[in-house]
Enzyme design. Structure first.
Site, short mmCIF file in Angstrom:
data_model
loop_
_atom_site.label_atom_id
_atom_site.label_comp_id
_atom_site.label_asym_id
_atom_site.label_seq_id
_atom_site.Cartn_x
_atom_site.Cartn_y
_atom_site.Cartn_z
N SER A 1 0.82 -1.21 0.00
CA SER A 1 0.00 0.00 0.00
C SER A 1 0.85 1.25 0.00
O SER A 1 1.96 1.27 0.54
CB SER A 1 -0.87 -0.01 1.27
OG SER A 1 -1.37 1.27 1.53
N TYR B 1 -2.27 -0.52 10.57
CA TYR B 1 -2.50 -1.11 9.24
C TYR B 1 -1.28 -0.84 8.36
O TYR B 1 -0.71 -1.77 7.78
CB TYR B 1 -3.75 -0.52 8.58
CG TYR B 1 -3.79 -0.76 7.09
CD1 TYR B 1 -3.40 0.24 6.19
CD2 TYR B 1 -4.17 -1.99 6.57
CE1 TYR B 1 -3.39 0.00 4.83
CE2 TYR B 1 -4.18 -2.22 5.21
CZ TYR B 1 -3.78 -1.22 4.34
OH TYR B 1 -3.77 -1.45 2.98
N LYS C 1 1.93 -3.31 6.60
CA LYS C 1 2.38 -3.33 5.20
C LYS C 1 3.89 -3.12 5.13
O LYS C 1 4.59 -3.78 4.36
CB LYS C 1 1.65 -2.26 4.39
CG LYS C 1 0.16 -2.53 4.21
CD LYS C 1 -0.09 -3.87 3.54
CE LYS C 1 -1.57 -4.15 3.34
NZ LYS C 1 -1.83 -5.50 2.78
#
Ligand code: WQD
Length: 362
Positions: free
Chosen positions: A141, A166, A170
């Site tokens: 991402s 989050y 990644k």
């Protein structure tokens, strides 16, 4: 509007690809693209943030039941996962989507994200090693870049400290995949850094379907326009941008799907270095207010929105330089913001008719 998938890159070898999270938003569009290119697909999903009826829609679009097998499997359950690899020894590549992805939720419940996203990744990599599956694509991402001071971002733009758990999963996920490849002689991997995925398949049979109230801009726009939500709040109009609202690089989900198939084909053809990173954005930034105007233009509807306070954790502006994907994968996005809004709206309207209340949306 062109349709993605009818591409010259048809895969004649019938290779079998395992897709984790294959019934999810980007996963389902990628499974359709792989099938249209002649791949055989094994799709795993635990339906934690997706729906089994999406699998019928995939078959309706891409047909050919013999070429795709759907399995209700949580990749953290290693015994069940091992049985899949034993059942399909011909798997030659893995595309790993299965992960939690709500930025806000990750702040409230970080352990849920570290447990699922990291242990799930480790579990699938362990199987790749055990069953000698050489090709791996990791769903990463643009959140790994954080707040950047030079735009557009290239793959060599330094990564900042992730703004959320989050985003941290990644950054760590990319490191885990990279270390795994360097320690596993047969392994090769591609890390795909998505910017803002949006829109829906041109058939309006599959699209974005969050389990709960939508949080991302485009599904909130279409939910407000369809009356499922009352009003959209623009999170901040006092940023240092052309109209004061945040800038993002919105990329159509079908363009994203095409990039995954091209990346897998490049891995299978041995064209890439052991680990390759690609930005997947369209190279243009759009502000929140511009996105709203694009929706109003294609839908002919006036959107009910209010100007509100900034949202914690938002970066001011980010958009991609995607030249590397263009040069190395031969990938170029073909959908624009109006295509995104048109397809997202068509998808939302069909949800109204026959799936809204069974789709699990609040
Ligand atoms: C976009 C803009 C909001 C809702 C997403 C994913 C993340 C990653 C990157 C893939 C922001 C504004 C939003 C609303 C608003 N994708 N907004 N009102 O935060 O850029 O991150 O893309 O990995 O997983 O979450 O996307 O759609 O939430 O926000 O004003 O009701 O729209 O402030 O500027 P974001 P988003």
């Amino acid at each position: 509007m062109n349709t993605v998938g009818t591409s010259k890159h048809v895969n004649k070898t019938g290779k079998t690809i395992l897709v984790t999270g294959g019934s999810g938003y980007i996963g389902s569009h990628t499974v359709v693209n792989l099938l249209e290119k002649g791949f055989r697909v094994i799709s795993l999903d635990n339906y934690d943030n997706s729906h089994k009826w999406i699998n019928n829609r995939i078959l309706e679009i891409a047909g050919n039941e013999a070429k795709v097998h759907f399995h209700d499997v949580d990749i953290c359950e290693k015994q069940k996962l091992r049985k899949i690899f034993e059942k399909y020894p011909e798997i030659s590549g893995i595309i790993h989507f299965a992960a939690h992805k709500a930025v806000g939720e990750s702040v409230e419940n970080p352990l849920k994200y570290y447990d699922n996203n990291l242990n799930g990744l480790i579990s699938i990599l362990q199987m790749a090693a055990k069953f000698q599956v050489p090709n791996f694509i990791f769903s990463s991402s643009c959140t790994v870049y954080g707040n950047v001071d030079k735009l557009p971002v290239t793959e060599s733009t330094p990564l900042q400290t992730a703004e959320s758990p989050y985003g941290a999963t990644k950054v760590m996920g990319e490191r885990i995949v990279t270390d795994f490849v360097h320690a596993t002689p047969i392994a090769k991997a591609v890390l795909l850094r998505y910017f803002n995925p949006a829109g829906a398949h041109s058939s309006a049979l599959i699209g974005e379907l969050p389990q709960n109230k939508p949080a991302n801009l485009v599904p909130v726009i279409t939910a407000v326009a369809s009356g499922k939500m009352d009003c959209l709040t623009v999170f901040g109009t006092d940023y240092d941008t052309r109209d004061g609202s945040c800038v993002r690089d919105y990329i159509h989900v079908s363009d994203l799907a095409e990039a995954h198939t091209l990346a897998m084909q490049a891995l299978l053809n041995g064209k890439l270095n052991r680990v390759e990173v690609f930005n997947l954005g369209i190279g243009q930034g759009a502000t929140v207010l511009e996105a709203i105007k694009a929706f109003e233009k294609v839908s002919g509807k006036k959107l009910n929105y209010a100007l509100g306070q900034r949202r914690k954790g938002d970066v001011v502006a980010i958009y991609a330089d995607y030249q590397k994907a263009q040069k190395v994968l031969g990938w170029s996005p073909i959908f624009n913001m109006e295509d995104i809004m048109r397809t997202a709206w068509e998808w939302e309207k069909q949800l109204d008719n026959d799936n809204y209340f069974t789709s699990g949306r609040q």
